[in-house]
Design a protein around this motif. Structure first.
Motif, PDB file in Angstrom:
ATOM      1  N   PHE A 152       0.795  -1.222   0.000  1.00 62.59           N
ATOM      2  CA  PHE A 152       0.000   0.000   0.000  1.00 62.59           C
ATOM      3  C   PHE A 152       0.834   1.283   0.000  1.00 62.59           C
ATOM      4  CE2 PHE A 152      -2.213   3.421   2.327  1.00 62.59           C
ATOM      5  CZ  PHE A 152      -3.259   3.642   1.422  1.00 62.59           C
ATOM      6  N   THR A 153       1.894   1.361   0.806  1.00 61.44           N
ATOM      7  CA  THR A 153       2.601   2.638   0.991  1.00 61.44           C
ATOM      8  C   THR A 153       3.101   3.240  -0.326  1.00 61.44           C
ATOM      9  OG1 THR A 153       3.178   1.949   3.219  1.00 61.44           O
ATOM     10  CG2 THR A 153       4.396   3.821   2.332  1.00 61.44           C
ATOM     11  N   PHE A 156       0.069   4.311  -2.366  1.00 60.04           N
ATOM     12  CA  PHE A 156      -0.582   5.521  -1.876  1.00 60.04           C
ATOM     13  C   PHE A 156       0.226   6.765  -2.239  1.00 60.04           C
ATOM     14  CE2 PHE A 156      -1.444   8.540   1.753  1.00 60.04           C
ATOM     15  CZ  PHE A 156      -2.674   8.970   1.248  1.00 60.04           C
ATOM     16  N   TRP A 159      -0.756   7.446  -5.693  1.00 63.85           N
ATOM     17  CA  TRP A 159      -2.193   7.789  -5.679  1.00 63.85           C
ATOM     18  C   TRP A 159      -2.371   9.248  -5.266  1.00 63.85           C
ATOM     19  CZ3 TRP A 159      -5.964   9.478  -2.290  1.00 63.85           C
ATOM     20  CH2 TRP A 159      -7.291   9.105  -2.515  1.00 63.85           C
ATOM     21  N   ARG A 160      -1.668   9.635  -4.187  1.00 62.02           N
ATOM     22  CA  ARG A 160      -1.807  10.997  -3.638  1.00 62.02           C
ATOM     23  C   ARG A 160      -1.217  12.029  -4.596  1.00 62.02           C
ATOM     24  NH1 ARG A 160      -3.497  14.732  -2.423  1.00 62.02           N
ATOM     25  NH2 ARG A 160      -3.752  15.879  -0.487  1.00 62.02           N
ATOM     26  N   SER A 258      -6.685   8.710   3.161  1.00 67.84           N
ATOM     27  CA  SER A 258      -5.892   7.490   2.936  1.00 67.84           C
ATOM     28  C   SER A 258      -6.760   6.236   3.061  1.00 67.84           C
ATOM     29  CB  SER A 258      -4.695   7.420   3.891  1.00 67.84           C
ATOM     30  OG  SER A 258      -5.086   7.005   5.183  1.00 67.84           O
ATOM     31  N   ALA A 261      -8.173   5.666  -0.174  1.00 68.42           N
ATOM     32  CA  ALA A 261      -7.126   5.091  -1.043  1.00 68.42           C
ATOM     33  C   ALA A 261      -6.974   3.594  -0.789  1.00 68.42           C
ATOM     34  CB  ALA A 261      -5.796   5.803  -0.812  1.00 68.42           C
ATOM     35  N   TRP A 262      -7.090   3.170   0.486  1.00 69.59           N
ATOM     36  CA  TRP A 262      -7.046   1.727   0.796  1.00 69.59           C
ATOM     37  C   TRP A 262      -8.152   1.004   0.014  1.00 69.59           C
ATOM     38  CZ3 TRP A 262      -3.806  -1.633   2.892  1.00 69.59           C
ATOM     39  CH2 TRP A 262      -2.841  -1.208   3.808  1.00 69.59           C
TER      40      TRP A 262
END
Length: 435
Positions: A152-153, A156, A159-160, A258, A261-262
């Protein structure tokens, strides 16, 4: 038989008229638009009971939408049956030029939509589908080599970085409501006709905006009820994901953003790795020798494990169809790690009970708790329910609300001792992963 050419917009997990991608594109097409919803027997027949709050929620939402549509002299055609039987009937009744709908990433939905695309193509009918229930989908956020992220990190981070007003711009479908197909109100099948009864369970309202201010600070404390309860609305699309993300940005609610986003991440994982619906993402974990003790599983389901936080969480779930997010992690870890029960058993139980059940997030969450999913953390992370209680429910407010016997000290003896369970799981996991 209507000789007039029409477009159909098939509503599924997007039960709203405003900011709806497929509806916007349908209304901008050259034909008047008829809305269709199918109560899908392929899905409904698998539900265990006849009183399902999610079915009640969908039914009530459709009634409300239908009422709004009367202003525009139209109605939703609501059918009860399997899509493979409903669609030929619809095509017999109307001169359909094109069908519009929004993407769905679950394995059953992908198979269903693929079969429909083939069928419509054989009838020379255009089938157009759109992204609507996530901000980024499929291959929109991938690594430099084009492969999907599996942690994920870094996902993300990109994504951000990519998130901007273009992706959050609402679809102004309401500007084109004059293009609905004019029709008298259709008869709507009742819950009873479909073999269901109206649920008395309280359904979550939609006021997530008011919870974002102190979400990051208070989200982990179950007694505070500081989470947004937006899950069910996102699941059935009664709120737009774009509106949710815009609101998070407006209120600088980065932690909550976030969480959205998950949700995108798990949808993307399920789409790229559909086998994870039934298998561990890290396949070595499928070698684990689960104990799968049915008596202990029943104790977990009923909230009678002797661990206060676990029991309170399961009681809350059974009574309300909801469980606090932090507690979900604790009960999932307890089932898989303390009791050595297959994560799929727990996932299926949540699927049956949770009002906000969403396959991708639920599977992702369960595999995360078990350690067999998309997670950089090693398998030996084992939540200690007693430490979690001290940290997040120190005054037992949440526990006393849902499992009051702990107040009177009449609770059952813990079904397993934490230190013993931790040693056992480490041994079993290590053996499976080294075999």
């Amino acid at each position: 038989m209507s000789k007039q050419s029409i477009s159909i917009c098939w509503l599924r997990r997007d039960l709203r008229l405003g900011d709806n991608a497929a509806l916007y594109h349908a209304l901008k097409s050259q034909n008047p638009v008829l809305l269709l919803f199918i109560f899908d027997k392929n899905i409904l027949d698998k539900l265990p009971g006849k009183t399902d709050s999610r079915v009640t929620f969908i039914h009530e939402t459709l009634l409300q939408l239908n009422q709004q549509l009367q202003t525009y002299h139209t109605s939703i055609l609501i059918k009860y049956g399997t899509p493979e039987k409903v669609w030929p009937d619809v095509l017999n009744s109307y001169n359909v030029a094109s069908v519009f709908t929004n993407h769905d990433y679950e394995p059953y939905a992908i198979t269903r939509d693929s079969a429909l695309a083939e069928y419509l193509s054989s009838e020379s009918i255009a089938f157009r589908t759109f992204k609507d229930q996530v901000i980024f989908e499929k291959d929109e956020i991938v690594k430099a080599d084009g492969k999907p992220y599996t942690v994920f990190t870094p996902y993300f981070r990109q994504w951000r970085q990519k998130l901007n007003t273009f992706y959050l711009k609402p679809y102004p479908s309401d500007n084109y409501f004059k293009n609905f197909f004019t029709t008298a109100a259709f008869e709507i099948p009742s819950l009873k006709e479909m073999g269901f009864e109206k649920s008395a369970q309280a359904l979550p309202g939609l006021n997530f905006e008011s919870k974002l201010g102190d979400y990051e600070e208070r989200r982990d404390y179950p007694a505070d009820d500081a989470t947004t309860h937006i899950g069910m609305h996102l699941r059935f699309g009664t709120v737009s994901i774009r509106h949710a993300a815009q609101e998070a940005l407006k209120q600088n609610a980065d932690k909550w953003l976030s969480e959205l986003a998950w949700r995108d991440f798990y949808m993307m994982i399920l789409w790229h790795f559909p086998q994870t619906a039934t298998q561990s993402f890290k396949s070595a974990y499928d070698k684990i020798k689960w104990r799968n003790n049915e008596t202990e599983f029943t104790a977990w389901c009923e909230g009678k494990t002797g661990y206060p936080l676990v029991d309170a969480g399961m009681r809350q779930l059974n009574e309300t169809g909801y469980m606090h997010n932090r507690v979900r992690m604790v009960v999932a870890s307890f089932l898989t790690k303390h009791l050595l029960i297959d994560w799929r058993w727990g996932e299926a139980y949540f699927a049956e009970k949770l009002l906000d059940y969403e396959m991708a997030s639920n599977i992702g969450g369960w595999q995360w708790a078990c350690g067999c999913g998309n997670d950089a953390a090693p398998y030996f992370r084992v939540f200690n329910p007693e430490l979690q209680t001290k940290k997040f429910d120190p005054d037992y407010k949440y526990i006393h609300k849902w499992a009051p016997e702990y107040k009177q000290q009449k609770h059952v003896k813990p079904i397993v001792e934490h230190a013993f369970a931790r040693e056992r799981i480490l041994k079993v996991f290590k053996e499976a992963l080294n075999s």
